[in-house]
Design an enzyme around this catalytic site. Sequence first.
Site, PDB file in Angstrom:
ATOM      1  N   LYS A 221       4.005   9.801 -11.293  1.00  0.00           N
ATOM      2  CA  LYS A 221       3.093   9.956 -10.152  1.00  0.00           C
ATOM      3  C   LYS A 221       3.803  10.663  -8.993  1.00  0.00           C
ATOM      4  CE  LYS A 221      -0.046   6.688  -9.933  1.00  0.00           C
ATOM      5  NZ  LYS A 221      -0.595   5.329  -9.778  1.00  0.00           N
TER       6      LYS A 221
ATOM      7  N   PRO B 188     -10.861  13.274  -2.924  1.00  0.00           N
ATOM      8  CA  PRO B 188      -9.635  14.039  -2.682  1.00  0.00           C
ATOM      9  C   PRO B 188      -8.425  13.116  -2.785  1.00  0.00           C
ATOM     10  CG  PRO B 188     -10.822  13.627  -0.629  1.00  0.00           C
ATOM     11  CD  PRO B 188     -11.712  13.179  -1.740  1.00  0.00           C
ATOM     12  N   ASP B 189      -7.328  13.645  -3.286  1.00  0.00           N
ATOM     13  CA  ASP B 189      -6.090  12.857  -3.327  1.00  0.00           C
ATOM     14  C   ASP B 189      -5.346  13.115  -2.013  1.00  0.00           C
ATOM     15  OD1 ASP B 189      -3.413  11.959  -3.703  1.00  0.00           O
ATOM     16  OD2 ASP B 189      -3.857  11.832  -5.845  1.00  0.00           O
ATOM     17  N   ILE B 190      -5.361  12.128  -1.140  1.00  0.00           N
ATOM     18  CA  ILE B 190      -4.817  12.311   0.215  1.00  0.00           C
ATOM     19  C   ILE B 190      -3.302  12.524   0.149  1.00  0.00           C
ATOM     20  CG2 ILE B 190      -4.639  11.265   2.508  1.00  0.00           C
ATOM     21  CD1 ILE B 190      -7.166   9.567   1.627  1.00  0.00           C
TER      22      ILE B 190
ATOM     23  N   ASP C  97     -10.503   6.269  -6.268  1.00  0.00           N
ATOM     24  CA  ASP C  97     -10.363   7.571  -6.908  1.00  0.00           C
ATOM     25  C   ASP C  97     -11.710   8.287  -7.029  1.00  0.00           C
ATOM     26  OD1 ASP C  97      -7.625   7.428  -7.284  1.00  0.00           O
ATOM     27  OD2 ASP C  97      -7.844   6.226  -9.090  1.00  0.00           O
TER      28      ASP C  97
ATOM     29  N   ASN D 254     -12.061  -2.039  -3.668  1.00  0.00           N
ATOM     30  CA  ASN D 254     -11.009  -2.637  -4.499  1.00  0.00           C
ATOM     31  C   ASN D 254     -10.420  -3.827  -3.756  1.00  0.00           C
ATOM     32  OD1 ASN D 254      -8.644  -1.727  -2.848  1.00  0.00           O
ATOM     33  ND2 ASN D 254      -9.518   0.266  -3.367  1.00  0.00           N
TER      34      ASN D 254
ATOM     35  N   LYS E  87       2.279  14.075  -7.609  1.00  0.00           N
ATOM     36  CA  LYS E  87       1.691  14.147  -6.264  1.00  0.00           C
ATOM     37  C   LYS E  87       2.572  14.901  -5.268  1.00  0.00           C
ATOM     38  CE  LYS E  87      -1.264  10.171  -6.842  1.00  0.00           C
ATOM     39  NZ  LYS E  87      -2.359   9.510  -6.142  1.00  0.00           N
TER      40      LYS E  87
HETATM   41  N1  CTP Z   1      -3.773   8.034  -3.052  1.00  0.00           N
HETATM   42  C1  CTP Z   1      -4.351   8.913  -2.167  1.00  0.00           C
HETATM   43  N2  CTP Z   1      -5.594   9.423  -2.406  1.00  0.00           N
HETATM   44  C2  CTP Z   1      -6.269   9.090  -3.513  1.00  0.00           C
HETATM   45  C3  CTP Z   1      -5.696   8.181  -4.446  1.00  0.00           C
HETATM   46  C4  CTP Z   1      -4.450   7.677  -4.181  1.00  0.00           C
HETATM   47  O1  CTP Z   1      -3.723   9.224  -1.160  1.00  0.00           O
HETATM   48  N3  CTP Z   1      -7.480   9.590  -3.712  1.00  0.00           N
HETATM   49  C5  CTP Z   1      -2.417   7.554  -2.796  1.00  0.00           C
HETATM   50  C6  CTP Z   1      -2.290   6.081  -2.517  1.00  0.00           C
HETATM   51  O2  CTP Z   1      -2.352   5.829  -1.122  1.00  0.00           O
HETATM   52  C7  CTP Z   1      -0.906   5.789  -3.062  1.00  0.00           C
HETATM   53  C8  CTP Z   1      -0.767   6.754  -4.220  1.00  0.00           C
HETATM   54  O3  CTP Z   1      -1.691   7.786  -3.962  1.00  0.00           O
HETATM   55  O4  CTP Z   1       0.116   6.110  -2.133  1.00  0.00           O
HETATM   56  C9  CTP Z   1      -1.005   6.186  -5.572  1.00  0.00           C
HETATM   57  O5  CTP Z   1      -2.218   5.561  -5.680  1.00  0.00           O
HETATM   58  P1  CTP Z   1      -2.716   4.963  -7.069  1.00  0.00           P
HETATM   59  O6  CTP Z   1      -4.067   4.458  -6.874  1.00  0.00           O
HETATM   60  O7  CTP Z   1      -1.688   4.071  -7.650  1.00  0.00           O
HETATM   61  O8  CTP Z   1      -2.676   6.277  -7.944  1.00  0.00           O
HETATM   62  P2  CTP Z   1      -3.830   7.131  -8.557  1.00  0.00           P
HETATM   63  O9  CTP Z   1      -3.886   8.440  -7.896  1.00  0.00           O
HETATM   64  O10 CTP Z   1      -5.081   6.342  -8.585  1.00  0.00           O
HETATM   65  O11 CTP Z   1      -3.291   7.359 -10.024  1.00  0.00           O
HETATM   66  P3  CTP Z   1      -3.691   6.615 -11.382  1.00  0.00           P
HETATM   67  O12 CTP Z   1      -5.173   6.738 -11.488  1.00  0.00           O
HETATM   68  O13 CTP Z   1      -2.934   7.356 -12.387  1.00  0.00           O
HETATM   69  O14 CTP Z   1      -3.213   5.203 -11.234  1.00  0.00           O
END
Ligand code: CTP
Length: 397
Positions: free
Chosen positions: A336, A303-305, A275, A207, A340
Amino acid sequence: MQGKRILLVIGGGIAAYKSLLLIRLLRAAGAAVTPVLTRAGAEFVTPLSVSALAGEKVYTDLFDLTDEAEMGHIQLSRVADLIVVAPATADLLAKMAQGRADDLASTLLLATDTAVLAAPAMNVRMWSHAATQRNLAQLRLDGVQFVGPDEGEMACGEFGPGRLAEPEAIFAAISRLLDAGPLTGRHILVTSGPTHEPIDPVRYIANRSSGAQGTAIAAALRDLGAAVTFVTGPALVPAPEGVRVVRVETAREMLAAVEAALPADAAVMAAAVADWRVANASGSKMKKDGTGKAPALEFSENPDILASISKGDTRPALVVGFAAETDQVEAHAAAKRLRKGCDWIVANDVSPSTGIMGGAENAVVLISDAGSEAWPRMSKDAVARRLAERIAAALSS
Ligand code: CTP
């Protein structure tokens, strides 16, 4: 700075005269300076001018028996709050990296248990030479901090990086290292940059994150005294000095690095984590098969960190997430935050028209339990400083 003692090692370079100005700045701020002049340094500035400005004896030779009787080199290396090497020549850096001790300066740098700040100065080709870069990498691993070099016209007529940082910049770096800030003793984790998700060994999905905001936040937290672990994907901007840098590529590597860095007092997740990753990534380079049919990529969710740290057993007391949105910024970001499980969300509008993604400025809304707070558009450095101050205030309350 008041009452602190700096051991200043002056190496041999045309820029050594700037160390005289540095001595004046330090003394004016109430610091004491013990000067050490290398043999080469004494070719550029005289021991008399150095000791006159420092108001102290200048140490010049390891085998000066009077000095050894008065104060041995081991002791000399330990009495300071900070050792500053300015100018740090290519030769001095090489000696430091190798742990050589063949004169007073290199011996006391080897014998010390005090923090060392080096201000390199040399010809641009010497600076970019693989040997110097190797030495710098080693010294960074050894915990040596750096200020500069600057880029510009050099005394030798060439142009590029290698000029000694200005005395004011060296002074600022010294005060940053010496003055205890509100985050002294705190460990803060910062994620930054994009992640790269491989398609095959030569291609990846990524990205547009430059890593600028996360880098500025890590630097601002460091400036307030925090010990920062900076977990970064492949960013465009260089990592800040004076923080522990952990480089990763993929989201899964980032999660592992973040988990390994815990516990922390606070975590700021500024990384733009992908993502999705390619589930059927190929181990060898994908080839066109001649039919014009595009390869079918399949995706799995990463994984969502942020969520996993916010909900984990070793959760930092304060977890700050970011929300990069292009529409309904505040509403999406507020949702969000709850989804989260983080404490604060820093929301920003990354629509191309804002110029924020990859730009120098940011306009954010800070969302917490207390509601949302829109900050005026300002530089990413200013956003970082303000956020660091808010984190310091939250951790001390
Ligand atoms: N983040 C993370 N791990 C992921 C995705 C996101 O830790 N796999 C964290 C980013 O570092 C940031 C926050 O989550 O602090 C939001 O990231 P963002 O990309 O805006 O959110 P998404 O989870 O992608 O949500 P959406 O798809 O609804 O925009």
